[in-house]
Write an enzyme that holds these catalytic residues in place. Structure first.
Site, PDB file in Angstrom:
ATOM      1  N   LYS A 116       3.067  -2.338   2.020  1.00 59.21           N
ATOM      2  CA  LYS A 116       2.107  -2.176   0.914  1.00 59.21           C
ATOM      3  C   LYS A 116       2.873  -2.008  -0.393  1.00 59.21           C
ATOM      4  O   LYS A 116       3.862  -1.271  -0.448  1.00 59.21           O
ATOM      5  CB  LYS A 116       1.196  -0.967   1.175  1.00 59.21           C
ATOM      6  CG  LYS A 116       0.067  -0.820   0.143  1.00 59.21           C
ATOM      7  CD  LYS A 116      -0.905   0.311   0.488  1.00 59.21           C
ATOM      8  CE  LYS A 116      -2.040   0.408  -0.535  1.00 59.21           C
ATOM      9  NZ  LYS A 116      -2.984   1.500  -0.235  1.00 59.21           N
ATOM     10  N   SER A 172      -8.010   0.491  -0.103  1.00 61.14           N
ATOM     11  CA  SER A 172      -7.139  -0.241  -1.000  1.00 61.14           C
ATOM     12  C   SER A 172      -6.043  -1.044  -0.288  1.00 61.14           C
ATOM     13  O   SER A 172      -5.476  -1.941  -0.892  1.00 61.14           O
ATOM     14  CB  SER A 172      -6.471   0.742  -1.967  1.00 61.14           C
ATOM     15  OG  SER A 172      -5.570   1.592  -1.278  1.00 61.14           O
ATOM     16  N   SER A 192      -8.288   4.394   2.638  1.00 54.57           N
ATOM     17  CA  SER A 192      -7.626   3.133   2.319  1.00 54.57           C
ATOM     18  C   SER A 192      -6.822   2.485   3.454  1.00 54.57           C
ATOM     19  O   SER A 192      -6.407   1.340   3.328  1.00 54.57           O
ATOM     20  CB  SER A 192      -6.698   3.308   1.111  1.00 54.57           C
ATOM     21  OG  SER A 192      -7.462   3.369  -0.061  1.00 54.57           O
TER      22      SER A 192
END
Lengths: 480, 95, 476
Positions: free
Chosen positions: A74, A149, A173
């Site tokens: 990420k 997210s 997320s």
């Protein structure tokens, strides 16, 4: 090849069915041809170099189970020498001069990073539409959001672009995109994984975790990610067990709590029936189901949308265009430099949350908002404490609906309401998982399992046992 | 309670953000919607409840007083928008 | 109208730790710009603070030294504001639960003492430095200082004059060096004062509107800045205007204070507990350990110097003002327990004067306490006179030689042979008959003339006491 789990790829590498370099070329090729927009940066050269190192280790017989496994990172984790943008224009030019502790640990395990995944800007969002780099598409239906997210991470695993991915979870997320993309995601107990080098959204809520194809893979990755870090004051000096060692324990007699508040109005009927079927499956396996109550869980949304913005408004003050990151052209004076750099560098949702926080912390409002929210947070946490006196784990949906259409939710409040089932675990700091548990409207449905503090082993065990009995986690999207 | 555009513009300034007219209008609307959602907190009885700023009941660990950092200013300044002679530069601040 | 001045001080003490309060970068002063600003100090995305144990210990030490309440559970907060030398856009400080709570300290002004209340002392990080005059269009930022540990000591508004404020500041200044939590280097900004000044008509209960004076880095300027501010406020009130609450910057070159109101405008620091740091817990054991290892404090030392060494109040005060000075004296006293006054006089006199003249700290004195001790021994045992000793002192200052070597080399040893001196005395009396007559007719002062003549002939080596005695004997 791209359907293979860590365990399977590791065996393939060990048996020399393919080399690590070949494996990377295969994955990099898939990434190049993908239309999911799951990556912000693809680190092909670095990946091939790391793959070569891994091949050498394998040849020498020095390989561990993770040596040479391709993963997607990420873009919120700092990676030395590699752009780390957090999905923001503000950090579009930011090539991190240092590694996050998690990045370091993954490197040390000889994993191979394919690239940095797309995400909602600074992890603020539930749809991955708040990225400077554009929305990510759901591999199951390209008109749908992947969740957020960690949307790029979830899409990369679900779309066969990486064997696993890292994620972070501040209000859901990891769990929500895992749920909407049909993969396994784990948010550990707050303090389990170091936050050092993980760009902060809301410091008291943020927690990193693995996003994988299976619970077994999640256990293997957590083994590497977890652990005390002296650079993070909030990381716990708690021993790291081998998370794979209890995977095969029986779950007979497991007491599951179903909070009635998690099955209230607003929950999609089809999602609800999938969840109930999954729970039935556990009953068949010998678990006992109880109804429980988390009376304050409805207040998780207002409490979270005060606490998180307050922390983020302060955390993002360092982005001022002075030492790194976006700086406006030809600022007239210092004031102008601040105002324009920040207004041009941040996206709308980020600005909105910064303003919510700035207001809630300001003189005259602090008690009514920030302090009140932290008190309510205590009540929410106490609810869990009481429930865990009666049950081993809590189960319920991750998201009230399956993935919605890209661009369909324009109102921030409606977007916030979609986080209803995930926020309370963050507020309390508890570990939570999402595992594939069926389909509704041809889209994946995730089952949420929330455990007591430090119960990751148990959660992974329960998830693994479920995955031995079901094949939801093995399903792949049509266009794959 | 309702936030006026003037208040929202003050809040934006506090956070060093500038909003144009359209943004100001939209944000005022959004912030009011969000704070009306937040208003329900006021109805919860929280007398005697400690605010919980950390999920874990741990205490601060203390670091030994040892210098381990080396000068990395060249690397750090390689990503800075404007520097000179080892300094970061900003438009002149008039005091 | 008669006015009363009310002053409270906020003193920022840089704690003398090796590394910063939240990072492992060095706190050393005067290094290449930004060379000591590590990732944490720069506020790079993702970095986190970890608290330095010594910063905590030193803060506790201060609290214990002033008998203050120690908050055994204290909390770090963020103070949010934008400024280029504040890299994170917030300063980590302590708002609601500072490490040191209420305490008090006694100050002495000429002959009276007064107690000043200390509201609190909290830990925080220092900011970097903005330099405004290096370039025309840009301000330069050096973040080496960012993250240096500070203890901010906040007093009650208990002081009533600039003199009292200075006495209080000096008292704190002495104390923090005694307990070794600050190097006391005011030029380098290790000890900085802000003064909150207001005036009210005598007898009035409520406080007047105050101004905060910032940027004061010497005691002299502290006194001047306060007096200046008092005058300014009196002028305003006597004109019938109102004092506005504001921050004013003291400019020592122009000897004026300037309003910094523009900067203060719309400042709302939005304090809240720093979620990156956990509550600090101080155990009873640690507290007790620090209490036990606390060095003798200036007040205690002064009392001991008066009681045990028989020094005057004034001398004891002077000698305990700086711990290194007191330490120096105590080393000397190990050799000269019987000659306390002589030692004290030399330390406060010749030694201090020379150190001041050459701008050298006593820690770096070219003449060590042991070396000075030997010199004092030679005065006490009559080898040299006090006057000659001053010359020996000068020679010691400029060379590596010890007192004995210098006395030997320069032949400064006093004549102690009575016969030899007696012969010279007799010779001088014989050669100056008119002066002898004057003495006999009652002019006592003429004795000095004879002494002078004798000293000239003996090159100053005769023992003056002995000469005096012999002269009186021979002349009467």
């Amino acid at each position: 090849m791209h359907t293979k789990t860590i365990v399977e790829l590791s065996q393939g590498l060990k048996d020399k069915n393919f080399s690590c370099v070949e494996l990377m070329q295969y994955y990099l090729n898939r990434i190049n041809q993908s239309d999911l927009n799951a990556f912000i940066t693809v680190t092909d050269e670095l990946a091939l170099a790391q793959a070569q190192v891994a091949d050498d280790k394998i040849a020498l017989g020095n390989a561990s189970i993770l040596t040479g496994i391709p993963y997607a990172h990420k873009d919120i984790f700092c990676t030395k020498g590699v752009k780390t943008s957090a999905g923001s224009k503000m950090l579009d030019t930011f090539v991190s001069p240092y590694d996050a502790t998690v990045s370091q640990k993954l490197n040390q395990a000889d994993l191979v990073m394919l690239g940095k995944t797309n995400m909602d800007e600074f992890a603020m969002g539930s749809s991955n539409e708040n990225s400077f780099y554009g929305a990510v598409k759901n591999p199951w239906n390209r008109l749908k959001i992947p969740g957020g997210s960690s949307g790029g991470s979830a899409a990369s695993v679900a779309g066969g672009l990486s064997c696993f991915a890292t994620g972070t979870d501040t209000g859901g997320s990891i769990r929500q995109p895992a749920s909407l993309c049909g993969i396994t995601g784990l948010k550990p107990t707050y303090g389990r994984i170091s936050r050092y080098g993980m760009i902060a959204y809301a410091s008291s809520l943020d927690q990193a975790g693995p996003m994988t194809k299976t619970a077994q893979d999640a256990a293997i990755v957590l083994n590497v990610m977890a652990g005390f870090d002296e650079k993070d004051s909030t990381s716990a000096e708690q021993k790291v067990p081998d998370y794979t060692s209890n995977l095969n324990d029986s779950i007979k007699g497991l007491i599951i709590g179903l909070p009635k508040e998690f099955f209230s109005s607003g929950l999609d009927d089809e999602v609800a029936s999938n969840i109930m079927l999954a729970v039935k499956e556990f009953e068949v396996m010998g678990a006992i189901v109880k109804e429980v109550s988390l009376p304050n869980s409805a207040y998780a949304i207002p409490a979270y949308y005060i606490v998180a913005p307050c922390e983020c408004s302060s955390n993002l003050s360092r982005l001022d265009g002075i030492r790194y990151g976006y700086r406006t052209k030809d600022a007239k004076n210092l004031e102008d430099l601040y105002l324009r750099s920040r207004s041009e560098g941040f996206g709308e949702e980020v600005k909105r949350r910064i303003m919510i926080g700035a207001y809630a912390l300001s003189v005259g409002y602090y008690d009514a908002y920030y302090l009140k929210a932290q008190k309510v947070r205590h009540l929410i946490s106490d609810d869990f404490k009481k429930v865990f006196e009666q049950v081993d784990v809590i189960m319920g949906p991750v998201s009230p609906t399956t993935a919605f259409d890209l661009g369909s939710v324009k109102n921030p409040v409606s977007m916030y309401l979609a986080d209803i089932y995930t926020l309370s675990a963050n507020l309390a700091g508890l570990p939570g998982m999402s595992i594939p548990a069926g389909f509704a409207q041809n889209l994946p449905v995730g089952l949420q399992i929330i455990g007591n503090y430090w119960s990751e082993s148990r959660l992974l065990n329960i998830a693994h046992q479920f995955q031995l009995q079901t094949d939801w986690h093995l399903k792949t999207p049509q266009e794959y | 309670m309702s936030l006026s555009e003037k208040q929202v513009s003050q809040i934006a300034y506090l956070a060093r953000l500038s909003l144009n007219e359209a943004q100001l209008k939209d944000n005022t609307q959004d912030l009011n919607a969000i704070f009306s959602l937040v208003e329900q907190l006021a109805n919860i009885e929280t007398d005697g409840i400690e605010p919980m700023s950390h999920p874990l009941h741990m205490f601060q660990r203390l670091r030994e007083d040892v210098v381990t950092e080396k000068d990395q200013s060249a690397l750090f300044q390689s990503i800075a928008p404007k520097t000179s002679n080892g300094y970061y530069l900003v438009p002149t601040v008039i005091e | 109208m008669e006015w009363e001045t009310v002053i409270g001080l906020e003193i920022h003490v840089q704690l003398n730790t090796k590394s910063k309060i939240f990072s492992a970068a060095s706190t050393q002063y005067g290094q290449k710009p930004n060379s000591q600003a590590c990732a944490v100090d720069l506020g790079l995305p993702g970095v986190l603070p970890v608290l330095n144990v010594e910063a905590v210990n030193k803060a506790i030490k201060f609290g214990v030294a002033i008998n203050a309440h120690i908050n055994q559970r204290n909390i770090f907060d963020r103070k949010n504001y934008f400024y280029p030398d504040l890299p994170k856009g917030y300063q980590i400080s302590q708002m609601n639960r500072p490490i040191v709570g209420e305490g008090k300290i006694e100050i002495t002004l000429s002959d009276q003492t007064k107690v000043v209340g200390i509201t609190r002392a909290h830990l925080e990080e220092d900011a970097g430095k903005s330099i405004h005059d290096m370039f025309d269009d840009d301000t330069t930022i050096d973040l080496n200082r960012a993250g240096t540990p500070l203890l901010e000591i906040v007093s009650e508004p208990d002081m009533r004059s600039a003199k009292e404020a200075v006495a209080y500041a000096k008292k704190i200044y002495t104390l923090v060096q005694y307990i070794d939590i600050c190097d006391g280097n005011m030029q380098e900004g290790s000890f900085r004062c802000d003064a909150n000044v207001s005036i009210r008509s005598k007898g009035q209960k409520e406080l007047g509107m105050r101004a905060e004076l910032k940027n004061i880095n010497s005691f002299k300027f502290l006194e001047r800045a306060i007096n200046l501010e008092v005058e300014r406020q009196q002028d305003i009130l006597e004109e019938g205007d109102k004092v506005v609450q504001e921050t004013r910057l003291y400019d020592s070159e122009k000897h004026e204070t300037r309003s910094m109101r523009s900067k203060e405008e719309a400042n709302d620091y939005r304090y809240f507990p720093d979620p990156d740091l956990l509550p600090v817990e101080i155990s009873d054991e640690l507290l007790e350990k620090i209490r036990q290892t606390l060095p003798e404090l200036p007040a205690q030392k002064k009392a001991r110097f008066v009681a045990e060494l028989g020094l005057s109040n004034y001398d004891a005060d002077m000698l305990t003002l700086q711990r290194p000075l007191a330490d120096y004296l105590e080393i000397m006293l190990e050799h000269h327990a019987s000659n306390v006054k002589l030692c004290a006089n030399w330390v406060m006199g010749e030694l201090s004067a020379s150190l001041n003249k050459h701008k050298i700290d006593i820690q770096n004195s070219p003449i060590t306490a042991q070396a000075l001790s030997l010199l004092i021994s030679r005065i006490s045992d009559g080898t040299i006179s006090g006057k000659t000793a001053k010359d020996v002192f000068k020679a010691m200052w400029d060379s590596e030689d010890n007192a004995d070597e210098i006395i030997q080399a320069k032949g400064l040893k006093q004549m102690t042979d009575t016969d030899e001196i007696e012969a010279i005395v007799e010779q001088v009396i014989a050669n100056n008959v008119p002066q002898v007559t004057q003495f006999k007719s009652g002019n006592d002062k003429i004795l000095d003339f004879f002494v002078g003549q004798i000293m000239k002939l003996t090159a100053g080596k005769a023992n003056p006491k002995q000469v005096n005695e012999l002269l009186r004997n021979k002349l009467s």
